[in-house]
Design a protein around this motif. Sequence first.
Motif: not given
Length: 410
Positions: A188, A222, A225-226, A229, A384-385
């Motif tokens: 992140v 983005f 990015l998920r 994860h 992402a988280r």
Amino acid sequence: MAVETSRRTFLAVVGLLSLTACGSNTGRGGSAQGTIQQWYHAYGEDGVQDAVRRYAAEYPGAEVEVQWNPGDYDSKIVTALRNSGVPDVFEAQVKVDWVRQNRVVPLDDLLGDARGDFVQTLLESQTVDGKLYGIPQSIDTQVLFYRPSLLAKAGLTPPATLDELVEAARRLTADGVRGLFAGNDGGVAVLTGPLLWSAGLDFLDAEGTGPGFDDPRAAAVFGKLRDLHTGGGLLLGSPTDWSDPGAFVEGRVAMQWTGLWNLPKIAEAHGDDVGVVAFPALDGSGAASVPVGAYSAMVNARSADVEAAKAFVKWLWVDKTDHQAEFATRFGTHLPARTSLVGATEGTVKQVAQFVVDSGRIASPARWPDRADTALSDAVSRIAREGAEPAGELKAAVETARSEIARLGK
């Protein structure tokens, strides 16, 4: 150590000038008369602290006291500039907030004929409203390190797109080794900029007057990015964070996003089984990138003797090219901020230097406000988280960024 508008021509370096300095106490509250207080963050490379103390001891114009600052250096600087005339000289990245609040002083008069020898995009990144507030000390960049042997074993080539990076992280996770480490927050903090650039976006728009990520492609990138994860290939909870090469050196991951400064330790651990690539593009409309940052020497506007502080900055970061070259190249692997100091490079360093030339991007633009940065980082973290919906999260961040950019532009 943990750090940003494009830099298309890179690696410009040196010139020789000279100035001695002395100063008087103006009574604004700060260091003792005749003493200059200089602050550094706590560099992780062996030898840096001894070197900067040696430089200070050699200065003929005044006594210079160096303070080494472990921990949250950025917060310490913000607090100090708000409340004190100490430090007189410090390293940081210029923020428009500090300029608007008159906490730092312009340094244009220090460069003289050496101005053209500095990497121009670095100077631009330390410039607000046409005035220079920081003298770049060296160039730091980050790349994706990987183990060619592990990629070959998995039938992979170095990732050239984000989808390939996600796939590689998943497929390289085997036998107790994770595919990718990009920090204990899952990238992140350190990948927000590269992700924007991969989609052809940026923190600021081309005019620097609004957010550069008010675009559906920001939500798409983005979302990738998920995917990292949720794909099971990310290492989280490492004893060291992204700026330390420990996870890669100790074989806990096949790929790590980290700083070029770690190259000596990485090469010592893995020899020739080391490759590097820039952060990959989202697609054909995006671009590969490497973030480029530079701590710059700055002068506290509340210093007891601003002119004495400026004279020391000129002596060390403009005149003393031998110290500048040593600082950039002897402790870990960095690139000088001046072209005449680059010299011959080879191997991985030459390859990364070319990344900087071809695709370096300013990691922390001076006109990018802190509150906007926090809003964007928080949004990316939730996407992402926590799996938050990207478009909605980014809409709120865009609104905050637009408001802050407008406020600081006044």
